[in-house]
Design an enzyme around this catalytic site. Structure first.
Site, PDB file in Angstrom:
ATOM      1  N   ARG A 145       0.823  -1.207   0.000  1.00 18.55           N
ATOM      2  CA  ARG A 145       0.000   0.000   0.000  1.00 18.55           C
ATOM      3  C   ARG A 145       0.859   1.260   0.000  1.00 18.55           C
ATOM      4  NH1 ARG A 145      -4.716  -0.913   4.486  1.00 18.55           N
ATOM      5  NH2 ARG A 145      -3.567  -2.696   5.244  1.00 18.55           N
ATOM      6  N   HIS A 198       9.922  21.547  24.381  1.00 19.94           N
ATOM      7  CA  HIS A 198      10.295  21.025  25.696  1.00 19.94           C
ATOM      8  C   HIS A 198      10.417  19.515  25.648  1.00 19.94           C
ATOM      9  CE1 HIS A 198       5.906  20.579  25.579  1.00 19.94           C
ATOM     10  NE2 HIS A 198       6.028  19.630  26.485  1.00 19.94           N
ATOM     11  N   HIS A 202      30.750   1.055  22.999  1.00 15.68           N
ATOM     12  CA  HIS A 202      29.793   0.537  23.965  1.00 15.68           C
ATOM     13  C   HIS A 202      29.673   1.435  25.202  1.00 15.68           C
ATOM     14  CE1 HIS A 202      27.259  -2.262  26.036  1.00 15.68           C
ATOM     15  NE2 HIS A 202      27.967  -2.011  27.129  1.00 15.68           N
ATOM     16  N   HIS A 229      23.118  -1.173  25.971  1.00 20.57           N
ATOM     17  CA  HIS A 229      23.789  -0.107  25.209  1.00 20.57           C
ATOM     18  C   HIS A 229      22.779   1.030  25.074  1.00 20.57           C
ATOM     19  CE1 HIS A 229      26.878   0.326  21.727  1.00 20.57           C
ATOM     20  NE2 HIS A 229      26.152   1.438  21.664  1.00 20.57           N
TER      21      HIS A 229
END
Lengths: 334, 334
Positions: free
Chosen positions: A20, A167, A241, A294
């Protein structure tokens, strides 16, 4: 043929059903971000009395709290979902569990400029917003009742913003939410098996493959995930990491701010300034999950209507493949 | 003080934060259900050629397929999220998993009447809709590639309906969706510990407590769950333990139809005909989870905007307590 894909972290399957699907402009303005109110804005300088008393503010010159002349201002949410005071009141009610809604709900007003969105700001200003996130997490982490801090942004009415002045929000919780637990448990299982972080493995594969990369710099990369719930969903991850957003070093924020700016501007370009949410995913406060979890930032433009199917199953139908989203975003001329 | 509550099945916590809460009319018409299109309706009798060829229909008199004079008609979705033909094509792509979108996506047209909603129908007609669900599940269950069948209804544009003519949808999946797995695993853990079904325990406690009961009859009960994600969320459960909707006996549908009708009319009365979703939660097709999983129907009026916070955490803020919702619904004068 639609594609069924599994998120390697939480095991969630999504349908990538592009039949679609048209070009990005067909997603545009399903519910555009637009001014919500022209009434007196409680987040504008000079209106400080309209918010609860400020928790913290950055000011170029020292001044009284709640005075104007700030660049970033953090205040309690006027209608907080959780309250700082009170005891936990943990109890069982027959087979049910409940506790008091102890926690914090704060608003980070990102700019004094009423019409300046995050994507309009210079990277240096975004860096200050990141510092404000960090400062609030480090302060709230001292409260040992709190176990998780969620930082998120609703931009535009369709994404849940009730005020248009730019904000972010912070919610500090006395529990770790289930979907965070699911992510962490997925990473823990991978780590126990392979001694490697799952997100680090994703980064290695995606950087080598290239097809889902939106942007990168020496410290960060923005990808569209392999099994995205939503069209044009993006994740920004540190390349090295790191389990805790708030332990990021100054140089990392210097690289995070420009890539966040870059990605928001790409999204605005391709999707004509959509409403969006972003959510910071970082480790729980007092659990040592940093070796295998992570931290990252998830950006979700609000383009599709989530219907009964999604609520019923947590199983999403996404009309755009992440490879196609990434290509549009990567190719956007800024 | 807001209330933090934990769903005993999946462990999901919600905030019940009633401080911004008003009376039900304040939730009304955030996004009302309304006519979507006055164009030629493909679900109306006489327009059968506008849909793909019918899979099944109930007709009072025998007739050719795709002729008018049906009471309920089931057709393939014109824009299916999954396709019936094709092989599974399961494969790993590095650390990722994918397969072809094999499955079924069908539409159950509940009535020939263009403007007749489920809540407007006599209970006897709703019973036939339930039989249609059952017949389709039993037929699709023969296809051993399929592992889960989801039946759901999106009523009103705000709930994701694209056509206003009353219909439900069926999606048959080659995987079990994660949130269903989460419910089943929660029930399995409870059963392993206690040899009892978690939902049966919930029913016992809620029927004895009474505060979250919306309606009941000899075979079914409708409750607002202890930790609802959404205001006025309702669950209809069989009182006697049953894992599989499609194994229901005739007498059970005779009691399910009137309680569903009753609850939809109560919701329409209290919330002024909101858009809503309902989702049937039943056991996976070929796993013997029926001893400890209890099928049920979840009804969710579409009243609030789900924002970044909810996406980020699966942790919901609900402005109405389930005890208050239940009281409004119970006290509605039909």
């Amino acid at each position: 043929m639609p594609d069924l894909r599994r998120d390697p972290i939480v095991g969630r399957w999504v349908i990538i059903s592009t039949e679609r699907n048209g070009r990005p402009h067909e997603f545009v303005h399903l519910q555009p971000a637009r001014p919500i109110s022209t009434a007196l804005c409680p987040f504008c300088p000079g209106q400080e009395r309209l918010t609860p008393k400020e928790i913290m503010a950055y000011r170029p010159q020292p001044a009284e709290p709640n005075a104007p002349n700030w660049t970033i201002r953090v205040v309690p949410n006027k209608f907080p979902a959780l309250h700082v005071e009170g005891d936990m009141g943990r109890e069982g009610v027959g087979l049910y569990d409940r506790m008091n809604g102890v926690g914090a709900h704060e608003v980070i007003i990102e700019t004094p400029g009423h019409t300046e969105g995050l994507a309009d700001m210079p990277a240096k200003k975004i860096e200050d917003v990141l510092w404000a996130y960090r400062d609030r997490i480090i302060d709230l982490k001292k409260d040992l009742r709190l176990r998780y801090i969620l930082i998120f942004k609703n931009h535009g009415a369709a994404a849940g913003a009730t005020l248009e002045h730019s904000h972010s929000q912070l919610i500090a919780l006395p529990i770790v939410p289930t979907s965070v637990i699911n992510e962490i448990e997925g990473c823990r299982a991978h780590y126990e098996q392979k001694e490697r972080c799952m997100y680090c493995d994703i980064l290695r594969q995606d950087l080598s493959d290239g097809g889902r990369i939106v942007a990168e710099n020496p410290e960060f990369v923005c990808v569209t995930p392999f099994a995205p719930r939503f069209p044009f969903e993006m994740w920004i991850l540190p390349k090295r990491h790191a389990g805790y957003f708030e332990e990021s070093q100054k140089t990392q924020f210097e690289f995070l701010a420009p890539i966040l700016s870059d990605c928001l501007r790409r999204m605005d370009k391709v999707l004509a300034r959509p409403a969006y949410n972003f959510i910071l995913h970082s480790s729980p406060l007092h659990e040592r999950t940093g070796d295998f979890y992570h931290w990252h930032l998830e950006i979700i433009p609000k383009l599709t209507q989530v219907a009964g199917f999604e609520w019923g199953t947590g199983f999403y139908i996404n009309p755009v493949s992440p490879e196609e989203s990434a290509k549009y975003l990567r190719d956007a001329e800024l």
